[in-house]
Design a protein around this motif. Structure first.
Motif, short mmCIF file in Angstrom:
data_model
loop_
_atom_site.label_atom_id
_atom_site.label_comp_id
_atom_site.label_asym_id
_atom_site.label_seq_id
_atom_site.Cartn_x
_atom_site.Cartn_y
_atom_site.Cartn_z
N ARG A 207 0.76 -1.18 -0.02
CA ARG A 207 -0.07 -0.01 0.06
C ARG A 207 0.88 1.30 0.21
O ARG A 207 0.46 2.11 -0.61
CB ARG A 207 -0.95 -0.04 1.14
CG ARG A 207 -2.21 -0.66 0.94
CD ARG A 207 -3.21 -0.58 1.98
NE ARG A 207 -2.81 -1.08 3.51
CZ ARG A 207 -2.99 -2.30 3.77
NH1 ARG A 207 -3.63 -3.22 2.94
NH2 ARG A 207 -2.78 -2.92 4.93
N VAL B 12 2.26 1.75 -3.42
CA VAL B 12 1.29 2.23 -4.54
C VAL B 12 1.09 3.72 -4.45
O VAL B 12 0.95 4.54 -5.12
CB VAL B 12 0.20 1.33 -4.32
CG1 VAL B 12 -1.08 2.10 -5.31
CG2 VAL B 12 0.23 0.08 -4.89
N THR B 13 0.98 4.12 -3.03
CA THR B 13 0.63 5.55 -2.78
C THR B 13 1.81 6.23 -3.23
O THR B 13 1.87 7.43 -3.78
CB THR B 13 0.77 5.75 -1.15
OG1 THR B 13 -0.36 4.88 -0.64
CG2 THR B 13 0.59 7.15 -0.76
N GLN C 108 3.66 5.40 -5.71
CA GLN C 108 3.45 5.53 -7.17
C GLN C 108 2.81 6.47 -7.58
O GLN C 108 3.10 7.31 -8.54
CB GLN C 108 3.06 4.21 -7.64
CG GLN C 108 3.88 3.04 -7.94
CD GLN C 108 3.41 1.90 -8.62
OE1 GLN C 108 2.35 1.52 -8.14
NE2 GLN C 108 3.85 1.51 -9.76
N ASP C 109 1.66 6.64 -7.11
CA ASP C 109 0.72 8.00 -7.16
C ASP C 109 1.34 9.31 -7.04
O ASP C 109 1.27 10.08 -8.23
CB ASP C 109 -0.62 7.68 -6.63
CG ASP C 109 -1.55 6.38 -6.77
OD1 ASP C 109 -1.13 6.21 -7.87
OD2 ASP C 109 -2.21 6.11 -6.00
N GLU C 110 1.93 9.46 -5.86
CA GLU C 110 2.80 10.84 -5.83
C GLU C 110 3.76 11.11 -6.88
O GLU C 110 3.80 12.07 -7.29
CB GLU C 110 3.18 10.67 -4.43
CG GLU C 110 2.11 10.62 -3.42
CD GLU C 110 2.74 10.77 -2.01
OE1 GLU C 110 3.95 10.69 -1.92
OE2 GLU C 110 1.98 11.00 -1.01
N ALA D 163 3.76 10.00 -9.93
CA ALA D 163 3.16 10.24 -11.48
C ALA D 163 2.82 11.65 -11.29
O ALA D 163 2.89 12.33 -12.35
CB ALA D 163 2.06 9.24 -11.41
N GLU D 164 2.12 12.00 -10.12
CA GLU D 164 1.83 13.49 -10.14
C GLU D 164 2.85 14.46 -10.19
O GLU D 164 3.09 15.43 -10.91
CB GLU D 164 1.00 13.53 -8.93
CG GLU D 164 0.45 15.09 -8.79
CD GLU D 164 -0.16 15.04 -7.57
OE1 GLU D 164 -0.65 16.41 -7.17
OE2 GLU D 164 -0.82 14.26 -6.80
N GLN D 165 4.27 14.06 -9.56
CA GLN D 165 5.38 14.84 -9.56
C GLN D 165 5.93 14.98 -11.08
O GLN D 165 6.33 15.96 -11.35
CB GLN D 165 6.22 14.05 -8.54
CG GLN D 165 7.89 14.82 -8.40
CD GLN D 165 7.58 16.50 -8.14
OE1 GLN D 165 6.79 16.76 -7.54
NE2 GLN D 165 8.65 17.42 -8.76
N THR E 128 8.40 2.96 -12.20
CA THR E 128 7.36 3.72 -12.25
C THR E 128 7.57 5.16 -12.93
O THR E 128 6.93 5.59 -14.15
CB THR E 128 6.72 4.23 -10.81
OG1 THR E 128 6.08 2.91 -10.16
CG2 THR E 128 5.37 5.20 -11.07
N GLU F 264 6.02 6.53 -16.94
CA GLU F 264 5.62 7.89 -16.89
C GLU F 264 6.28 8.68 -17.93
O GLU F 264 5.90 9.48 -18.52
CB GLU F 264 5.45 8.61 -15.65
CG GLU F 264 4.63 8.05 -14.44
CD GLU F 264 3.24 7.96 -15.18
OE1 GLU F 264 2.69 8.98 -15.47
OE2 GLU F 264 2.14 7.23 -14.41
#
Length: 489
Positions: free
Chosen positions: A204, A207-208, A210-212, A214-216, A292, A296
């Motif tokens: 978890r 994955v968190t 990863q999301d951060e 991708a946003e960066q 990741t 991206e």
């Protein structure tokens, strides 16, 4: 005031001095001698209904250019003729090709255009056929070679566009290959998950992260670093990773810098991993993060390459005016931009020819023939590139000329046009290029589009290091005949 025509007076004019009595009588019967007051007698562009020969008086002849009348002749010579002088050539649309104004009351022999045509065709049939062949044949020749000129320009443009499309297409292919490799490695990571190498809590967290990340990565797209700043950041991140026992630290560092990550980000990742479970090692988290980011970045490259291809195709569409009518409203800056884009492999940033733009963005749109104007820009710019031998500075300027015109200047810093030929460069079939490499119709075509089709003006000023082609365009070019009829209705 009208007078009866007398053949003996007509015979005193150089135009008629060798005609027979019968021929002179025919002319006198068909025509008359009129005395006109000072003022305009013939207007350029109007239907040519009469043939005129001056007996006494004075006239000024002028041509419309750049929105103004330019005087081309002033004379009081007896026998000077004007008006429907080519009415005897069949199959032509006859209009007055110049304006004539009388400066004082003048006596003029006047002959109806149809009567003049009938006289010439019956009395001098061979001459009429020769003149018809000369005029019509010359025009057809110009049209045929003019089409070839357009095809040559299209070949140049197509080569440039192909080169430009090749770059984003190649970038897409590289990104897809890298993405395929990255996805293969991600499958390996999924196998590790199946083997229970990461606890649910650790997963978890990853994955968190990863999301951060991708946003960066998305935020960092507009971030531009100098070479020195990039090198410093890579050193800092490489040292941090190495100090924390991360293998391949110096392979990871450039990717993290490209994604916009810094030491603070890495320390947050370390803290997140430590807070969860020892099974989620920092090495594993950093590796997961690297895949990741790679994914991206490659997707960003594909998206950017696709946008570039779409922009190039949109520019080509704008240049060719494929989806538009031949006569319409257009922004001259958009026309110039689409044409310059076609030369993208030669002109612009990091290209052999530097582009300098000085644009007046307040210019209104024109009612014009956009596709034809793009042909004008193409021919002039292509000549400038050749004049500079492919290296130099191209300058484009736009400005308001007056209330009714705009001005476009296309300048190069090549060697200039020799004084002895500058007066001939708009002449059909005149070229300085080696035999077989030029038709001599590029600038003639530009002249006909600007001056004849748009009622504008085309000038050139040249000296070594500064050659300027000046295009003057009215805010509203003459509409096609069909459009004018629809407007009138």
């Amino acid at each position: 005031m009208s007078e009866v025509c007398v053949r003996d007076e007509l015979r005193t004019l150089f135009l008629f001095e060798h005609l027979s009595d019968e021929q002179l009588d025919t002319l006198c019967e068909a025509g008359s001698i009129e005395t006109f007051p000072a003022g305009p007698i013939v207007t350029e562009g109007d239907p040519a209904t009469c043939f005129y020969v001056m007996l006494e008086g004075e006239l000024i002849m002028s041509k419309r250019s750049g929105g103004v009348d330019l005087q081309t002749n002033r004379t009081s010579q007896r026998g000077v003729y004007f008006g429907a002088w080519s009415a005897y050539i069949p199959g032509e649309e006859h209009i007055y090709e110049a304006s004539v104004r009388l400066t004082k009351p003048s006596r003029v022999f006047v002959l109806d255009a149809n009567a003049f045509a009938a006289f010439m065709q019956s009395q001098f049939p061979m001459a009429v056929h020769l003149l018809e062949g000369h005029k019509v044949g010359g025009r057809r020749q110009s049209q045929i070679i003019g089409q070839r000129e357009k095809l040559l320009a299209l070949g140049t443009i197509t080569a440039g566009l192909t080169h430009q499309l090749n770059n984003p297409a190649a970038a897409t292919a590289r990104a897809v290959a890298d993405l395929r490799e990255g996805v293969g490695k991600m499958r390996h990571k999924l196998a590790m998950l199946a083997d229970g190498k990461f606890t649910p809590e650790a997963l978890r967290v990853l994955v968190t992260i990863q999301d951060e990340v991708a946003e960066q990565v998305a935020k960092s797209k507009g971030l531009e670093l100098t070479a020195l700043e990039t090198s410093d950041r890579e050193d800092q991140i490489g040292d941090w990773l190495e100090d924390h026992g991360i293998s391949s630290a110096w392979d990871y560092a450039p990717t993290f810098v490209e994604a916009g990550l810094d030491i603070d980000w890495l320390e947050r990742i370390e803290a997140s991993v430590d807070d969860v479970d020892a099974s989620a090692s920092l090495q594993g988290a950093i590796g997961w993060l690297k895949y990741t980011i790679d994914t991206e970045l490659r997707m960003n490259e594909i998206a950017e390459a696709s946008k570039r291809i779409s922009a190039l195709l949109a520019g080509a569409k704008q240049y060719s005016q494929m989806d538009r009518g031949s006569y319409q409203s257009a922004d001259v800056h958009e026309l110039l931009r689409s044409t310059l884009m076609m030369f993208g492999g030669k002109i612009g940033k990091d290209q052999p020819i530097t582009l300098v733009k000085d644009m007046d963005k307040s210019l209104p749109e024109l009612q014009c023939y956009p596709g034809d104007l793009n042909q004008v820009w193409t021919n002039i710019i292509d000549n400038a590139i050749q004049a500079m031998d492919g290296h130099g500075t191209l300058t484009i300027r736009t400005a308001r000329e007056n209330d009714e015109m705009i001005r476009v200047e296309i300048c190069d810093d090549g060697p200039g046009i020799p004084e002895e030929i500058i007066g001939r460069i708009f002449t059909p079939f005149f070229t300085t290029k080696p035999f077989g490499e030029g038709t001599g119709l590029g600038l003639d075509l530009a002249w006909r589009i600007v001056v004849e089709k748009h009622n504008g003006d085309l000038r050139v000023h040249s000296e070594p290091g500064n050659t300027r082609f000046v295009v003057l365009l009215p805010l509203q070019a003459p509409a096609p005949l069909s459009a004018a009829v629809e407007s009138a209705e």
